[in-house]
Design an enzyme around this catalytic site. Structure first.
Site, PDB file in Angstrom:
ATOM      1  N   ASP A  51      12.635  -4.162   3.694  1.00 57.91           N
ATOM      2  CA  ASP A  51      11.590  -5.029   4.250  1.00 57.91           C
ATOM      3  C   ASP A  51      10.221  -4.353   4.186  1.00 57.91           C
ATOM      4  O   ASP A  51       9.436  -4.600   3.277  1.00 57.91           O
ATOM      5  CB  ASP A  51      11.934  -5.417   5.688  1.00 57.91           C
ATOM      6  CG  ASP A  51      13.143  -6.342   5.770  1.00 57.91           C
ATOM      7  OD1 ASP A  51      13.275  -7.210   4.890  1.00 57.91           O
ATOM      8  OD2 ASP A  51      13.945  -6.193   6.705  1.00 57.91           O
ATOM      9  N   CYS A  92      11.838   2.766   5.584  1.00 62.55           N
ATOM     10  CA  CYS A  92      11.750   2.215   6.938  1.00 62.55           C
ATOM     11  C   CYS A  92      13.124   2.433   7.555  1.00 62.55           C
ATOM     12  O   CYS A  92      13.589   3.573   7.599  1.00 62.55           O
ATOM     13  CB  CYS A  92      11.322   0.750   6.913  1.00 62.55           C
ATOM     14  SG  CYS A  92      12.247  -0.297   5.770  1.00 62.55           S
TER      15      CYS A  92
END
EC number: 3.1.3.64
Length: 660
Positions: free
Chosen positions: A343, A338
């Site tokens: 996360d 990401c």
């Protein structure tokens, strides 16, 4: 304790927000770790405990004629409304809780004072329950394609990565270090999951610092090494979990995503999971819907749809499904990232692993999965869940979403998971409770510097010790759902995403069933096990009686033979052949017949002996049918259900022998 202005307030009322029950009157206590409300009612003296670390927000509402209301919202979705008689007391409690709920040092957290009365050895053994080196061995590593690298020893390459990482054998230290310099936060590609049968892998990293035209030879070689580690595929997928627009915006800041022109044999895929700020706002909107008093069905559904929460859950699931299918059906390796890789990357890697490997769908395996993809790879627990006072914009329900994805899968595949809903909600609770040391800090490096394992206790050993509470009664190791990968339906309409009432409304007793489906099924399962044990006991008893009857027949035949051929007299003082001796008191039954040898004396049993050799299975139970009765019955004790033969004379079979 210096932050507590008023440790005790009397005549406080606890308001029931769901039902119209009269508010409970009691006393409020503030301690160094908890808020405690104790009801005055002498028959119950019910206590409500709230950890300071669980408090999300505290709202002091307008004073009314009955007192000053104080609304406490918790991170585990509990909501407590108190009415304090005096405004000054309410203000003191409010100021105290503001400070207690936002400690500034780790040492102020509950885990550093929590003492479950375990000795040092037990605490150390608790931390050894989950061993990632054993997990990588279970995956078949190291092998001819992957090796354990010490390039990050002492965290000298990446301080948010663990010290032990698996990388392709063809990736030299020079390649790894060069790749790390071209990745955000120096989080270079490293192995997350490995399929030893197909050699396909899931690797994870952060975004490249590519900007619009920058490139890095070592990073390109690193991806090439990942591809070569899977001889069954001539390409790898690179999955960017961000929306494409967000990734393109990062290019302007000198970051971005891989340029397919520079990386040979890669297939690029955007997924579209929103950032932490969107997720935080979405959860807030959904919780506002949950707080509505008696909403209509249309209002509730409109609010749930407007929050977008389930759409975000679906986006995470879609990413995990795509990766799992790439590995299981195409045999291709996947690199996931990401922005920073701690996360959304953790979410989709763990969902994909859960779909691929049935081990992660067991109690122990799920603990290992969280330890591997979340704790060791540097998910920022402190920042995301507000353990310490910090930037509120960093808080986001990242692991909450993963836990909900798992619950959605348990609803779709009820026989595939060894654990139940309670297991998931307890893990979510302890992410925020800070009662155990597992979910503290932002990285392995920080935890080691703080000596977490030497100073706190592990959640995993606590859950494992109480694992009977977390078992799924529908789980069967031989079921088709527990074998290999979970294959989700390709048509979106065949997968239903549900509102998780058991998570977001679990403290609102008026909205919960009197008994959960899991508890009901566990009660039925225990009842079935008890009946099976009773059946087994009856079969053993029947077999024993049949053996005794067979021996009795042999004894009778031996007695009749001497009387025919030996010419023994039947005088009045011959006790062995006197009928009244057999029909009288069983205690007067002779232990040995004159007509028998020593070897036959052991075959003659009294009624008392027969009765004491087996449990009395004819005791009738006055229990009424129902779940409450089922749940309180135990195979090891308690009342038994009447059997089919409970009305028969239990000694009828023995009497056949005694009359013989």
């Amino acid at each position: 304790m210096e932050h507590i202005r008023t440790p005790k307030v009397e005549n406080v009322r606890l308001v029931d927000r769901v039902s119209c029950k009269k508010a409970a009157l009691g006393t409020l206590y503030l301690t160094a770790t908890h808020v405690i409300f104790v009801e005055n009612a002498p028959d119950t003296r019910k206590e409500t405990w709230i950890l300071h670390s669980q408090i999300s927000t505290i709202e002091k509402q307008a004073t009314t004629a009955t007192g000053c209301p104080l609304l406490i919202r918790c991170k585990n979705f509990q909501i407590v409304q108190l009415v304090i008689p005096q405004e000054r007391d309410c203000h003191d409690v409010y100021i105290s809780l503001i400070r207690l709920a936002r400690p500034v040092k780790y040492e102020e957290l509950y885990c550093f004072s929590f003492n479950p009365k375990l000795d040092k050895e037990e605490r150390e053994q608790g931390w050894l329950l989950v061993d990632l080196s054993e997990e990588y061995k279970r995956m078949g590593l190291p092998d001819n394609y992957w090796q354990l690298s010490d390039v990050n020893r002492d965290y000298r390459v990446c301080d948010s990565y663990p010290t032990e990482l698996y990388v392709p054998r063809s990736a030299t230290a020079h390649i790894i270090v060069g790749s790390s310099k071209f990745r955000s936060r120096r989080r270079f590609p490293a192995l997350s999951y490995y399929c030893k049968d197909s050699h396909a892998s899931i690797c994870r990293s952060s975004q490249p610092l590519s900007g619009f035209s920058a490139r890095c030879l070592e990073d390109e070689q690193m991806l090439q090494a990942i591809r070569k580690a899977n001889p069954g595929s001539d390409f790898i997928y690179v999955v960017d979990t961000r929306p494409k627009l967000n990734a393109m915006a990062n290019r302007a800041a000198g970051k971005g995503y891989e340029n397919e022109d520079n990386y040979s044999n890669i297939k690029f895929q955007f997924i579209g999971i929103e950032n932490i700020h969107v997720m935080r706002n979405s959860l807030q909107k959904m919780l506002e819907v949950c707080e509505l008093k008696s909403p209509s069905m249309s209002d509730f559904l409109w609010g749930l749809e407007n929050s977008g929460w389930l759409r975000h859950i679906k986006a995470i699931m879609d990413a995990g499904i795509f990766i799992a299918k790439a590995v299981s059906e195409e045999g291709a390796s996947v690199l996931v990232h990401c922005s920073d890789g701690w996360d959304r990357t953790a979410q989709v890697c763990s969902v994909a692993s859960l779909l691929l490997d049935p081990y992660y769908r067991t109690l122990k395996g799920f603990m290992v999965l969280i330890e591997k993809d979340w704790i060791s790879f540097g998910h920022k627990f402190n920042h995301r869940y507000g353990n310490l006072d910090g930037d509120p914009k960093e808080i986001s329900p990242v692991i909450d979403q993963f836990i909900e994805c798992v619950w959605q899968l348990t609803e779709q595949f009820p026989c595939a998971f060894e654990f139940n809903e309670r297991f998931l909600t307890h893990i979510q609770h302890h992410v925020y409770s800070c009662q155990f040391g597992n979910f503290l800090c932002n990285s392995q490096k920080e935890r080691r510097e703080l000596k977490i394992q030497e100073r706190t206790y592990s959640l995993w050993s606590n859950l494992w010790k109480n694992r009977a509470d977390y078992l799924n009664p529908l789980f069967r190791a031989d079921h088709s759902q527990t074998q290999g990968s979970l294959h989700l339906p390709t048509a979106p309409c065949n997968f239903t995403y549900k509102f998780w009432n058991g998570m977001y409304n679990r403290f609102e007793k008026g909205l919960q069933p009197r008994q959960s489906v899991t508890d009901y099924l566990m009660a039925v399962k225990e009842e079935s096990q008890q009946l099976e044990e009773e059946l087994e006991s009856l079969e053993e008893r029947l077999e024993k009686i049949q053996k005794v009857h067979l021996h009795g027949t042999k004894v009778k035949s031996k007695q009749s033979e001497p009387s025919k051929h030996s010419g023994f007299s039947t005088s009045d003082h011959s006790t062995a052949n006197t009928p009244q001796d057999y029909s009288g008191n069983s205690k007067s039954f002779p232990s040995r017949s004159p007509s028998q040898g020593d070897e036959d004396s052991a075959l003659i049993l009294t009624q008392d002996n027969l009765k004491s050799s087996d449990p009395d299975l004819s005791v009738n139970s006055d229990q009424e049918s129902g779940v409450e009765d089922l749940s309180c019955r135990s195979p090891s004790g308690g009342e038994h259900a009447p059997s089919e033969d409970s009305g028969k004379d239990r000694d009828s079979d023995e009497a056949v022998f005694l009359t013989a």
